[in-house]
Design a protein around this motif. Structure first.
Motif, mmCIF file in Angstrom:
data_model
loop_
_atom_site.group_PDB
_atom_site.id
_atom_site.type_symbol
_atom_site.label_atom_id
_atom_site.label_comp_id
_atom_site.label_asym_id
_atom_site.label_seq_id
_atom_site.Cartn_x
_atom_site.Cartn_y
_atom_site.Cartn_z
ATOM 1 N N MET A 272 0.846 -1.193 0.000
ATOM 2 C CA MET A 272 0.000 0.000 0.000
ATOM 3 C C MET A 272 0.881 1.243 0.000
ATOM 4 S SD MET A 272 -3.138 -1.213 0.150
ATOM 5 C CE MET A 272 -4.197 0.070 0.793
ATOM 6 N N ASN A 273 0.390 2.332 -0.624
ATOM 7 C CA ASN A 273 1.128 3.583 -0.674
ATOM 8 C C ASN A 273 1.207 4.194 0.717
ATOM 9 O OD1 ASN A 273 1.164 6.704 -0.951
ATOM 10 N ND2 ASN A 273 1.879 5.934 -2.930
ATOM 11 N N THR A 274 2.417 4.623 1.129
ATOM 12 C CA THR A 274 2.608 5.167 2.466
ATOM 13 C C THR A 274 3.011 6.631 2.451
ATOM 14 O OG1 THR A 274 4.894 4.371 2.443
ATOM 15 C CG2 THR A 274 3.235 2.920 3.411
ATOM 16 N N THR A 275 2.785 7.352 1.353
ATOM 17 C CA THR A 275 3.120 8.765 1.288
ATOM 18 C C THR A 275 2.302 9.536 2.318
ATOM 19 O OG1 THR A 275 3.539 8.580 -1.074
ATOM 20 C CG2 THR A 275 3.197 10.797 -0.202
ATOM 21 N N ARG B 98 -7.444 4.447 0.864
ATOM 22 C CA ARG B 98 -6.706 3.210 0.580
ATOM 23 C C ARG B 98 -7.704 2.221 -0.024
ATOM 24 N NH1 ARG B 98 -5.040 2.909 6.735
ATOM 25 N NH2 ARG B 98 -7.232 3.531 6.714
ATOM 26 N N SER C 168 -3.989 5.536 -2.250
ATOM 27 C CA SER C 168 -3.377 4.260 -2.619
ATOM 28 C C SER C 168 -4.413 3.389 -3.311
ATOM 29 C CB SER C 168 -2.841 3.542 -1.373
ATOM 30 O OG SER C 168 -2.411 2.235 -1.700
ATOM 31 N N VAL D 103 -4.461 -0.453 -4.939
ATOM 32 C CA VAL D 103 -3.867 -1.740 -5.289
ATOM 33 C C VAL D 103 -4.836 -2.442 -6.223
ATOM 34 C CG1 VAL D 103 -3.092 -3.991 -4.456
ATOM 35 C CG2 VAL D 103 -2.598 -1.923 -3.123
ATOM 36 N N ALA E 126 0.272 6.576 -6.945
ATOM 37 C CA ALA E 126 -0.645 5.906 -6.012
ATOM 38 C C ALA E 126 -1.003 4.497 -6.457
ATOM 39 C CB ALA E 126 -1.926 6.734 -5.859
ATOM 40 N N TRP E 127 -0.523 4.072 -7.635
ATOM 41 C CA TRP E 127 -0.997 2.811 -8.206
ATOM 42 C C TRP E 127 -0.012 1.679 -7.982
ATOM 43 C CZ3 TRP E 127 -1.572 1.059 -13.929
ATOM 44 C CH2 TRP E 127 -2.577 0.085 -14.028
ATOM 45 N N ASP E 128 -0.525 0.573 -7.490
ATOM 46 C CA ASP E 128 0.244 -0.659 -7.305
ATOM 47 C C ASP E 128 -0.520 -1.768 -8.026
ATOM 48 O OD1 ASP E 128 1.689 -2.835 -6.488
ATOM 49 O OD2 ASP E 128 1.358 -2.545 -4.331
#
Length: 347
Positions: free
Chosen positions: A1-4, A118, A142, A144, A170-172
């Motif tokens: 997950m994005n942690t910015t 998220r 985020s 995913v 933001a994309w995983d």
């Protein structure tokens, strides 16, 4: 997950620099010809737009403000605008069927996809819903996206990168099984889950573990049989509120002087949307005020086993492997050429 961190600005805007200002080389534009047909092209210095209704040089519009109407030597007019996301979604190369804009917009609103959220999405398909979700969560959120097929994931990545002009921070995008990917995430760490897949009921327990209390699960399914199975399994899990389901239809209107009437064609059924919310641990669902219908087992056990469930059996339109290979090859080649940071771009 994005942690910015939420108070940290992204290093550069995503996509906006190609949606503002004068038309530039590398910009995607939508050309409307004299018959109303739409064509999407990327502006190239020295390039030519050619159709059976006329042609013009790309250099004739490069450097001009967005929103042009140019006239050819034959007296035919072409309207030129940067495409909106809805235009790009309907015209982009597809491997899997896309979530139509009328449904994507409803998902954003009804599932409450907010900036910084998220979100987990499965499957990615051709990337249409992923782009809408990324617009909503923004660079500080985020997303995913889990896709089982590598070829579909390649098409989705190329389509999304082409739209934003760079990889979205933001994309995983992951290739794998949704349950396995959710197991890698902390419990109660996901705000929203959006499922566009054949058998979403298979993932109910994993989704319930990942969602925060009060988190939203939104499912998009094509048929009544899928909707029924999903609803009953959500109720049986005891982990969610009573589901709400609906479908949206869209019909344009003909506008010409006094002839104002509905168009003869419309975008009718594309899929059912279902919304439910996660309950806190140890909390039982509120008792239903109406008497439940007979279970599926009382109707001949049509939900027993998974052997009968396939994309063909539920009527999903399936692209041929040959078409998927061609779309994958073509769209990834375009992305490599035009997306900042991609191999071979701007050489």
């Amino acid at each position: 997950m994005n942690t910015t961190p939420l108070n940290e600005s992204p290093s550069a805007p995503i996509g906006q620099q190609r949606r503002r200002g004068p038309l530039a080389e590398g910009d995607r534009v939508q050309v409307r010809d004299p018959k109303g047909r739409l064509h999407q092209v990327i502006l190239v210095g020295g390039g030519t737009f050619q159709s059976n209704r006329g042609s013009f040089k790309h250099d004739d519009v490069i450097g001009l403000p967005d929103g042009q109407v140019i006239e050819t030597e034959e007296g035919r007019q072409f309207q030129i605008l940067r495409p909106l996301l809805v235009d790009y979604t309907m015209a982009m190369p597809r491997g899997a069927a896309v979530v139509y804009p009328k449904d994507a917009g409803t998902i954003l609103h009804m599932a409450d996809i907010f900036p910084g959220a998220r979100v987990v999405e499965a499957g990615a398909g051709s990337g249409a819903l992923s782009m809408a979700l990324l617009n909503a969560v923004g660079p500080r959120g985020s997303l995913v996206s889990v896709e089982r097929r590598q070829d579909f994931a390649d098409i989705a990545r190329a389509n999304v990168d082409l739209w934003f002009g760079a990889e979205h921070p933001a994309w995983d995008l992951r290739v794998g099984d949704l349950d396995a990917e959710l197991e890698t995430m902390e419990a109660d760490s996901v705000d929203r889950v959006v499922l566009d897949m054949l058998a979403p009921w298979e993932n109910i327990e994993a989704v319930a573990r990942a969602l925060i209390p009060g988190g939203v699960l939104c499912c998009y399914v094509a048929t009544v049989t899928q909707l029924s199975r999903l609803t009953e399994d959500l109720r049986a899990s005891g982990r969610f509120t009573d589901p709400v389901a609906w479908e949206d239809m869209r019909r344009e209107w003909h506008l010409d002087g006094l002839a104002v009437r509905p168009e003869h064609r419309m975008v009718a059924h594309t899929g059912f949307l279902l919304i439910t919310r996660s309950l806190a641990p140890g909390i039982s669902p509120q008792a239903r005020s109406t008497r439940p219908a007979k279970s599926s087992e009382g109707m001949g056990g049509q939900w027993d086993g998974e052997a009968g469930w396939s994309e063909q059996s539920v009527g999903v339109r399936v692209s041929s492997e040959k078409k998927i290979r061609k779309v994958r090859r073509d769209v990834t080649a375009k992305a490599d050429t035009w997306v900042d940071g991609r191999e071979g771009a701007n050489e």
